[in-house]
Structures are given as structure tokens and as C-alpha cells.
Design a protein around this motif. Structure first.
Motif, short mmCIF file in Angstrom:
data_model
loop_
_atom_site.label_atom_id
_atom_site.label_comp_id
_atom_site.label_asym_id
_atom_site.label_seq_id
_atom_site.Cartn_x
_atom_site.Cartn_y
_atom_site.Cartn_z
N GLN A 94 47.05 -6.28 46.57
CA GLN A 94 45.78 -6.89 46.20
C GLN A 94 45.31 -6.30 44.88
O GLN A 94 45.39 -5.09 44.68
CB GLN A 94 44.73 -6.58 47.28
N HIS A 96 42.38 -7.97 42.90
CA HIS A 96 40.98 -8.28 42.59
C HIS A 96 40.51 -9.39 43.51
O HIS A 96 41.31 -10.21 43.97
CB HIS A 96 40.82 -8.72 41.13
N THR A 97 39.22 -9.40 43.77
CA THR A 97 38.64 -10.49 44.55
C THR A 97 37.69 -11.28 43.66
O THR A 97 36.85 -10.71 42.98
CB THR A 97 37.93 -9.94 45.79
N SER A 134 40.79 -13.47 47.39
CA SER A 134 41.43 -12.22 47.00
C SER A 134 42.77 -12.52 46.36
O SER A 134 43.60 -13.21 46.94
CB SER A 134 41.61 -11.31 48.22
#
Lengths: 269, 269
Positions: A94, A96-97, A134
Motif C-alpha cells: 500500500q 497511499h489512500t 487505497s
DNA sequence: AATTAATGTGTAATTTGCACACAATATTTA
DNA sequence: TAAATATTGTGTGCAAATTACACATTAATT
């Protein structure tokens, strides 16, 4: 975007066939949150990104999907990616959201207003709510990857990063952020093992770094730096490459390489 | 966790007073997503984190809240932080989104099962659903910050990072990840301007770096390195600090400093 | 056999990192 | 009033890394 999503919309567009077997109860998903995967591959010349296409609408998008209620977000990303590429155990992280209100405003799905049969209503209602997404970055060996377009004839294709078409929603921003992440964290990601084939020349390895960092590197210094780190195994020479000295082929000492990546290696300073 | 959340739960615990004026329709929030802020301050000796406490239950948590449907996620983080600390325009950046199914299992709210009056039912139902949470890292000047505990007598306190109590849910993991982020991105964050007072000694500045990196640095080399970057302005000496040479006071040339932070400066290699 | 073009390695100049030394100086103390 | 003290500001030398090239090597072509 997950298969479900795409298929559903295709259904809306076509309004011919019945794809009810693909329908899932949206209440089994965590509402408000989706996952989009930026899958990066390297063909020894360029970085490529795996995109899905809705042919009828010339609409390109990242492979994505939703999170089941009983599923960790990272698990969901792994599942979604496997559904799309057939690859297991990829490098997947992951990064960045994305949560802007308007993130779906730039490039929308076409013609969503056309209506449709009863079993889809719940799903439509689910999909039209606001979502944050996400972004997950994945590095895969383009040669071990079998992108599987789903039953509905949308395409699943590698596209060079510098030739990307306009993408759905804010997927262009998501790709951009992923590339920045890749560049700034190159020393802490297993870019070599993840993106290179089993055997490769030093030149090819250097090209990978140059494409990620977007600048040219000194050939001699690159070679010496990588060799001194002692994660490369030298093999026989690769012949018949032209009228010049033949380069050695290299592969990774994976244990050594992964050890070094933990601590941070490579070519940023 | 937002005021609303806390107050609601306090209400549940007490079951005496009516705080209906604090109730908000949960349908105005994006479901499934919360925001938690790791607010870091520096008192010239230690790094501190801003925590909320429910006194009656000795329960500590990060300041947090939910995202309004018409609000960007970053905006929501800014709003939540301002509600909690009174600080505007802090350094505030999303660093990770936490999405494990079990992230609320470790340390739960006590006694949620006790019941309560009718107007809270919707909110309770909202809160008890599964949430993922986006962590935001904020760096603030502890001296310009006026933590404002809300009407319900919960406390809002700076706690040294190495003396953190057990926290609600997975907030301990969130803090840990935030600290890792701070350490690994120190060269790309305005740690100086954000965390130091207007004027400070070189020793105090060095202590900041040592606390973030969690290792001691050579005094002479630190001083020379920072001075050579030319973002520090030297002022009069600070007298009466003991039986020894008085140190100069420094402040930041903010333009120069921010310029350098863009490119990455500092003390990681 | 000479040419070509790319590879593998070497070298020198420069910069940076690192450990420590020494000088400077407010305050304390004798 | 002068020496002692403890901390700051700066210098120095060595090791390591970076950078920009140079040069030798060699498989295929001519």
C-alpha cells in the motif's frame, strides 16, 4: 475497479445479456472503500503498467476491487491482484489512500444513467456512493504474468508508462503517485528480483534503474557499485548480440539481495 | 476517534446526562473510514504525542474522527486536528491506512454492551461497523498548541513517546508506524520549523534529530553540516546557561529551509 | 586480419563521512 | 580578581564514497 464493477457496468451498457451469476451482494463489502492496484512490469526496455480496458468505450482503468467484510485490506489487495494477473506472492505494498470528494469526477463511467433490471439495484446503489481508494503498488515479472481478461471481453494489457491513455476517475493521479513512490523508495524495494527475468545483462539492469529514476547513470560506476554489493551471480556470456564484446549474464543471490534491500541499497543519494 | 465518538461512549458509560446536542446524524459521514492523527511535539528534551484520555476508564487514544460526505479526506484530517488542538495550518500528512479486520480487537472500548436511549441507536450502529483508518502524521510546535479537552472532561495531554500507555484498538501500531515514517522520511519533512521554537540552540536542534533517529550524533559534525546548508540564522548568544561558554541562538530562514526540504536534506544516509 | 561497438575494469580528482582535538568563553569558585 | 569548569565553535586528518573519464577486452562483421 473489480470484475464485478466492470461487468456490472458493461451489463448496464449492453442491456442484452444476463450476467446475474457474477452478481455479489454488495453488503458483503466494506462500504466506502476500494482498492486500486498499480501493477508495474519491465520488458527490459520500458516500465509498463497493467491496465484494463472496456473496449466499447475506450475506457482504461487500474485493476481494482473491494474489501470483503472478513478480509484484511492487504489480503484483499492480494486477492484482487491474483484474480487479475494470475500471479501469486507478488511484491505488493500500500502506498497511499486517495480520498478527495471529486476523485471520480474527471473521467466518469459513460452513460450510467441508463437503467436496468431489478437484481442490480442494490449493487448500483452501492457503487454510486462515495468511495475512497487505497492504492497498492505491485512489482511483477512481466514474463511470469498471465493477465487474464475476464469473460466479458475487456482487455488486460501492459501499457508503457510514458504512453498511458486517459484513465478512469483519478487513476492517472494514482499511477503518478505510485511512480513517485517507486522512485523515492527504490533502495527499499526489491525492484531487481521483482522486475527482472531470471538472467539478464548488466546493461538491462541499468536500464531498469534509469527508467525508474528517470535519469541516465554512468555505466562503469553502476556496474562496479552493483558488483561490489555481491548480490549478483555471474554466469556464462551471452553470445550473438552484435559486433562487439559479449556481456555476461547475471542472476540474483536472492538471500543476499533481500537482506540488503531490508537495509536499503541501490542508487539514490 | 472524534469527540462525537468519545462523548457518545461516555454517555453510554454514565447513562446519566443527556448530550443529545452533540449527536450528529451518522449518515453525514463516509461509512467504514475513520482518521487518526499522530500529533508529534518536541519539548526540547523529548518527543511527545498528543493523546486523549477517558479518565473514568483510564483509556488512552489518538485524536481522530470521521469524514464528512462533502469533505476531502485531507480536509477532514485538518478539521479534526484543529478541533482537537486549536492549531491551524500544521504540517499534516497521511502516512498509512490501517485495514486489518482485527484492528479493534486488542484494546476495546469497555462495556459497550450496556444500552441506552433511542436517539443514539443509529450512531451506535454506525460505530460498531467495521472501519479502516487512515493515519495522519502531524508535527506541531508544542508551545503554540493549545490542546482543548472537550466538555466531557476527557483529557488531552502530551505524553512522551517512550512512556506511552496502552492505547485503544491498534493505535499503538499506528503510532509506531508514524514514528518509523518520521525516521525514514526525516530528510523530506520540515521537522525543524514544525517542531522547534522560534529560537533555539544548536544543542537543542541536535537533540531533536537524535530523538527522531534514536541514536546519538557527533556534535561537531552535526553543527558543521547544518551550518553549511545555510538555512540557519545566527542571533545573539544565550547567556546564563551555566559555567561555560554561552551558545548562540538560531532561527530558520524559512524560505531557504523549505526549499531544501523539498529536495531532501538532513541526516540520513 | 582489421574494424566495430559494446563490455569489463582502472584511476585520479573531488566530495563526503567520521572521529577526535583544540581553542574560545560565560559562569562559578576559591 | 584569577583560576577552574563545562560547554560551545571550529579545525584537522584519515577513510570511504562519488564522479568523470580512460583504457583494455572481445564477439561479430567486413
Amino acid at each position: 475497479m473489480c470484475k464485478l464493477h466492470i461487468n456490472l457496468y458493461l451489463y448496464i451498457m449492453d442491456n442484452k445479456k444476463q450476467y446475474t451469476e457474477l452478481l455479489v451482494d454488495p453488503s458483503s463489502f466494506l462500504p466506502g472503500v476500494s482498492i486500486d492496484c498499480v501493477v508495474i512490469g519491465f520488458d527490459l526496455t520500458e516500465l509498463n503498467i497493467l491496465l484494463l480496458q472496456l473496449k466499447k468505450h475506450d475506457l482504461w482503468m487500474l485493476p481494482g476491487g473491494f474489501i470483503h467484510l472478513n478480509e484484511d485490506m492487504d489480503q484483499a489487495a492480494t486477492r484482487i491482484l491474483e484474480e487479475r494477473t494470475g500471479i501469486k506472492l507478488p511484491y505488493l505494498k500500500q502506498f497511499h489512500t486517495f480520498g478527495d470528494v471529486n476523485r471520480r469526477e474527471n473521467t466518469k463511467f459513460p452513460g450510467v444513467n441508463h437503467m436496468l433490471g431489478e437484481p442490480f439495484e442494490k449493487m448500483i446503489a452501492f457503487l454510486e456512493k462515495r468511495f475512497i481508494s487505497s492504492g497498492y503498488l505491485s512489482l511483477v515479472d512481466i514474463r511470469n504474468c498471465a493477465p487474464t481478461p475476464d469473460a466479458m471481453s475487456d482487455e488486460c494489457t501492459w501499457i508503457p508508462v510514458n504512453l498511458l491513455p486517459v484513465l478512469l476517475y483519478d487513476h492517472g493521479d494514482i499511477v503518478k503517485k505510485a511512480m513517485e513512490q517507486l522512485r523515492s523508495r527504490i533502495n527499499y524495494m526489491p525492484v531487481g528480483i521483482s522486475l527482472m527475468p531470471e538472467k539478464f545483462t548488466m546493461k538491462e539492469f541499468q536500464t531498469l534503474y534509469e527508467k525508474i529514476l528517470n535519469k541516465s547513470l554512468d555505466r562503469g560506476n553502476f556496474q562496479k557499485k552493483m558488483l561490489k554489493l555481491e548480490f549478483l551471480v555471474r554466469h556464462e556470456k551471452k553470445l550473438s548480440g552484435g559486433a562487439h564484446k559479449a556481456p555476461y549474464l547475471y542472476s540474483f543471490n536472492k538471500n543476499r539481495y533481500n537482506e540488503l534491500v531490508e537495509k536499503g541499497i541501490g542508487y539514490i543519494n
